[in-house]
Design a protein around this motif. Structure first.
Motif, PDB file in Angstrom:
ATOM      1  N   SER A   1      38.827 -11.392   1.486  1.00 35.13           N
ATOM      2  CA  SER A   1      37.849 -10.600   0.089  1.00 35.13           C
ATOM      3  C   SER A   1      37.380  -9.333   0.423  1.00 35.13           C
ATOM      4  N   SER A   2      36.701  -9.274   1.730  1.00 32.26           N
ATOM      5  CA  SER A   2      36.124  -7.998   2.017  1.00 32.26           C
ATOM      6  C   SER A   2      37.203  -6.868   1.981  1.00 32.26           C
ATOM      7  N   THR A   3      38.428  -7.014   2.566  1.00 33.72           N
ATOM      8  CA  THR A   3      39.476  -6.001   2.726  1.00 33.72           C
ATOM      9  C   THR A   3      40.044  -5.834   1.136  1.00 33.72           C
ATOM     10  N   LEU A   4      40.156  -6.896   0.655  1.00 32.72           N
ATOM     11  CA  LEU A   4      40.889  -6.815  -0.687  1.00 32.72           C
ATOM     12  C   LEU A   4      39.987  -5.810  -1.770  1.00 32.72           C
ATOM     13  N   SER A   5      38.583  -6.085  -1.413  1.00 29.85           N
ATOM     14  CA  SER A   5      37.581  -5.119  -2.381  1.00 29.85           C
ATOM     15  C   SER A   5      37.554  -3.676  -1.938  1.00 29.85           C
ATOM     16  N   GLY A   6      37.623  -3.440  -0.641  1.00 29.80           N
ATOM     17  CA  GLY A   6      37.600  -2.241   0.022  1.00 29.80           C
ATOM     18  C   GLY A   6      39.030  -1.322  -0.302  1.00 29.80           C
ATOM     19  N   LEU A   7      40.070  -2.194  -0.253  1.00 24.73           N
ATOM     20  CA  LEU A   7      41.379  -1.526  -0.743  1.00 24.73           C
ATOM     21  C   LEU A   7      41.416  -0.980  -2.104  1.00 24.73           C
ATOM     22  N   CYS A   8      41.040  -2.113  -2.845  1.00 29.03           N
ATOM     23  CA  CYS A   8      41.214  -1.801  -4.244  1.00 29.03           C
ATOM     24  C   CYS A   8      40.333  -0.735  -4.648  1.00 29.03           C
ATOM     25  N   LEU A   9      39.154  -0.538  -4.170  1.00 31.94           N
ATOM     26  CA  LEU A   9      38.124   0.729  -4.550  1.00 31.94           C
ATOM     27  C   LEU A   9      38.956   1.972  -4.179  1.00 31.94           C
ATOM     28  N   ALA A  10      39.517   2.064  -2.838  1.00 31.52           N
ATOM     29  CA  ALA A  10      40.251   3.059  -2.275  1.00 31.52           C
ATOM     30  C   ALA A  10      41.277   3.545  -3.032  1.00 31.52           C
ATOM     31  N   VAL A  11      42.039   2.548  -3.670  1.00 37.34           N
ATOM     32  CA  VAL A  11      43.381   3.098  -4.403  1.00 37.34           C
ATOM     33  C   VAL A  11      42.847   3.403  -5.736  1.00 37.34           C
ATOM     34  N   VAL A  12      41.944   2.826  -6.360  1.00 39.81           N
ATOM     35  CA  VAL A  12      41.404   3.542  -7.488  1.00 39.81           C
ATOM     36  C   VAL A  12      40.547   4.799  -7.490  1.00 39.81           C
ATOM     37  N   VAL A  13      40.052   4.991  -6.509  1.00 41.99           N
ATOM     38  CA  VAL A  13      39.413   6.498  -6.164  1.00 41.99           C
ATOM     39  C   VAL A  13      40.623   7.408  -6.123  1.00 41.99           C
ATOM     40  N   LEU A  14      41.512   7.077  -5.117  1.00 38.07           N
ATOM     41  CA  LEU A  14      42.840   7.929  -4.870  1.00 38.07           C
ATOM     42  C   LEU A  14      43.444   8.458  -6.083  1.00 38.07           C
ATOM     43  N   VAL A  15      43.706   7.521  -6.820  1.00 36.41           N
ATOM     44  CA  VAL A  15      44.594   7.456  -8.099  1.00 36.41           C
ATOM     45  C   VAL A  15      43.855   8.352  -9.169  1.00 36.41           C
ATOM     46  N   ALA A  16      42.399   8.190  -9.235  1.00 39.89           N
ATOM     47  CA  ALA A  16      41.530   8.740 -10.325  1.00 39.89           C
ATOM     48  C   ALA A  16      41.175  10.391  -9.938  1.00 39.89           C
ATOM     49  N   THR A  17      41.247  10.745  -8.612  1.00 42.81           N
ATOM     50  CA  THR A  17      40.879  12.127  -8.157  1.00 42.81           C
ATOM     51  C   THR A  17      42.081  12.998  -8.032  1.00 42.81           C
ATOM     52  N   ARG A  18      41.721  14.210  -7.834  1.00 42.40           N
ATOM     53  CA  ARG A  18      42.730  15.186  -7.522  1.00 42.40           C
ATOM     54  C   ARG A  18      42.351  15.806  -6.161  1.00 42.40           C
ATOM     55  N   HIS A  19      43.256  16.563  -5.692  1.00 40.31           N
ATOM     56  CA  HIS A  19      43.165  17.040  -4.324  1.00 40.31           C
ATOM     57  C   HIS A  19      41.924  18.142  -4.456  1.00 40.31           C
ATOM     58  N   GLU A  20      41.737  18.692  -5.592  1.00 45.67           N
ATOM     59  CA  GLU A  20      40.534  19.893  -5.551  1.00 45.67           C
ATOM     60  C   GLU A  20      39.308  19.150  -5.277  1.00 45.67           C
ATOM     61  N   ASP A  21      39.075  17.861  -6.150  1.00 48.24           N
ATOM     62  CA  ASP A  21      37.767  17.153  -6.033  1.00 48.24           C
ATOM     63  C   ASP A  21      37.381  16.936  -4.638  1.00 48.24           C
ATOM     64  N   TRP A  22      38.339  16.706  -3.636  1.00 44.10           N
ATOM     65  CA  TRP A  22      37.903  16.400  -2.237  1.00 44.10           C
ATOM     66  C   TRP A  22      37.895  17.703  -1.391  1.00 44.10           C
ATOM     67  N   LYS A  23      38.631  18.664  -1.708  1.00 45.55           N
ATOM     68  CA  LYS A  23      38.510  19.886  -1.218  1.00 45.55           C
ATOM     69  C   LYS A  23      37.123  20.635  -1.204  1.00 45.55           C
ATOM     70  N   GLU A  24      36.489  20.624  -2.469  1.00 45.09           N
ATOM     71  CA  GLU A  24      35.274  21.093  -2.740  1.00 45.09           C
ATOM     72  C   GLU A  24      34.307  20.677  -2.101  1.00 45.09           C
ATOM     73  N   LEU A  25      34.331  19.095  -2.083  1.00 49.95           N
ATOM     74  CA  LEU A  25      33.525  18.222  -1.538  1.00 49.95           C
ATOM     75  C   LEU A  25      33.161  18.327   0.045  1.00 49.95           C
ATOM     76  N   VAL A  26      34.171  18.381   0.648  1.00 53.46           N
ATOM     77  CA  VAL A  26      34.205  18.642   2.148  1.00 53.46           C
ATOM     78  C   VAL A  26      33.848  19.939   2.875  1.00 53.46           C
ATOM     79  N   HIS A  27      33.691  20.979   1.792  1.00 48.89           N
ATOM     80  CA  HIS A  27      33.216  22.146   2.221  1.00 48.89           C
ATOM     81  C   HIS A  27      31.793  22.202   2.821  1.00 48.89           C
TER      82      HIS A  27
END
Length: 323
Positions: free
Chosen positions: A142-168
């Protein structure tokens, strides 16, 4: 009840025997959907359909919960505009994205528990408040499935520019050092609480112990070892929670209010979505991480602090279980 072995007729007969105990025997149709996968042409009864309706209603209810936060922030922004003439600031993420992020978190957690810890969900609809026990493997899955589902949703819904700006990162040393000391103080306070009161923020009992942080850590540690804990407990939550809370939510809230109210609001949501026995400590950490995000201009410092906190809490839990 086993719906995986035997013929389709045997599986349906087994389910009907269970269902004879009433709607509460399978209140949100997890076992009925499992039967559907085994026997697609099995007869549907009114109680079966009621269980599916209850499942849909529960998902919709969880999807509406984020409005308890989004709506006040929205109307606060409107109030600022009509009373003092201050418009909302345009930002990369707005309240729509914040709402979608919160729905992703709540629904992913719900579906993970529904799939792997169904007895936990069924207990919500029953009068008996007895503690539900689960195997370590079920909690781990249950714990691993929840984390993986959330990770997949975030990765699908965001763009490369979103991460690039935030890690600056614009500036680092002073705010990072201050935040590190604040985080260390929170952990020391936690241990002092354990020393004097015999109770730690990491091990206070909850009505559903299977969903506690301690149970999840021990289950993943025993099932996947150090590597599993490092990825699913230390790294994955730090990266994606910081992106969602100190990235999307903080920026969306700041567009409608000042930075301090935005900091407190996202920290309140952050703490509310964790184990309730950790509320005070996690609320404080949410505030610290948000101020680091604002002072440094990027997410890497808050991600690093989040990972450090997760690592320290994990070591405490594993060491306590070994005693």
């Amino acid at each position: 009840m086993d719906l995986t072995s035997g013929s389709a007729e045997q599986a349906e007969a087994s389910y009907r025997e269970l269902r004879s105990a009433g709607w509460q025997a399978d209140p949100v149709a997890r076992l009925r959907l499992k039967l559907f996968a085994k026997a697609p042409f099995a007869t549907w009864t009114l109680e079966d359909l009621l269980g599916v309706f209850s499942l849909l209603a529960m998902v919709v209810a969880y999807a509406l919960i984020p409005l308890l936060v989004i709506a006040p922030i929205h109307y606060l922004g409107l109030w600022r505009f009509y009373r003092i003439g201050q418009r909302s600031e345009p930002r990369r993420w707005g309240l729509r994205e914040a709402y979608c992020a919160l729905v992703a978190i709540t629904v992913c957690d719900l579906l993970a528990v529904y799939m792997k810890l169904y007895a936990e969900v069924a207990a919500w609809f029953q009068d008996d408040e007895a503690l539900v026990e689960h195997s370590l493997s079920s909690i781990e899955h249950s714990s691993t499935l929840s984390g993986l589902c959330l990770a997949v949703v975030v990765l699908v819904a965001t763009r490369h520019e979103d991460w690039k700006e935030l890690v600056h990162v614009q500036k680092l040393e002073a705010p990072f050092r201050t935040a590190f000391l604040a985080l260390l103080a929170l952990r020391v306070l936690n241990q002092l609480n354990y020393f004097f009161l015999g109770q730690s923020l990491d091990d206070v009992a909850t009505p559903y112990a299977a969903l506690s942080q301690e149970a999840a850590v021990n289950a993943i540690y025993q099932g996947q070892g150090v590597a599993g804990v490092a990825f699913f407990i230390v790294l994955l939550p730090a990266v994606f929670e910081e992106f969602l809370f100190r990235g999307v939510l903080l920026e969306a809230f700041r567009a409608h209010t000042n930075s301090w109210i935005a900091t407190l609001a996202q920290a309140l949501v952050f703490a509310s979505l964790h184990d309730e026995s950790h509320f005070i400590a996690i609320f404080g950490m949410g505030c610290v991480f948000a101020r680091v995000r604002l002072r440094t201009g990027g997410l890497l410092p808050s991600i690093s602090l989040h990972m450090l906190n997760n690592a320290l809490a994990t070591l405490v839990i594993i060491n306590r279980a070994a005693l």
